[in-house]
Design a protein around this motif. Structure first.
Motif, short mmCIF file in Angstrom:
data_model
loop_
_atom_site.label_atom_id
_atom_site.label_comp_id
_atom_site.label_asym_id
_atom_site.label_seq_id
_atom_site.Cartn_x
_atom_site.Cartn_y
_atom_site.Cartn_z
N LYS A 3 -30.29 4.57 -15.32
CA LYS A 3 -31.70 4.21 -15.11
C LYS A 3 -32.55 4.56 -16.33
O LYS A 3 -33.52 3.88 -16.62
N LEU A 4 -32.17 5.61 -17.04
CA LEU A 4 -32.94 5.98 -18.21
C LEU A 4 -32.81 4.96 -19.33
O LEU A 4 -33.77 4.71 -20.07
N SER A 5 -31.65 4.34 -19.45
CA SER A 5 -31.50 3.32 -20.49
C SER A 5 -32.33 2.07 -20.15
O SER A 5 -32.84 1.42 -21.05
N ILE A 6 -32.45 1.78 -18.87
CA ILE A 6 -33.29 0.64 -18.47
C ILE A 6 -34.74 0.93 -18.81
O ILE A 6 -35.46 0.07 -19.32
N LEU A 7 -35.19 2.15 -18.54
CA LEU A 7 -36.57 2.52 -18.88
C LEU A 7 -36.78 2.50 -20.39
O LEU A 7 -37.84 2.08 -20.87
#
Length: 52
Positions: A3-7
């Motif tokens: 999820k952090l890479s998407i953000l």
């Protein structure tokens, strides 16, 4: 994909494309979805759903 890479990708998109108006829209959508999820099983649910 975490999820952090998407953000991070979304932040990079907003920075490069100058789409700063997407930030507040996403923030409000996240707050509303969190409100719906948290009040799903409570007595407040009927009052929350009348807002929509």
């Amino acid at each position: 994909m975490s999820k952090l890479s998407i953000l991070g990708e979304f932040w990079a998109f907003m920075r490069v494309r100058k789409k700063w108006w997407l930030g507040p829209i996403l923030f409000v959508m996240l707050l509303l979805s969190l409100l719906i999820v948290l009040t799903q099983g409570s007595a407040l649910a009927p009052f929350i759903y009348t807002l929509f």
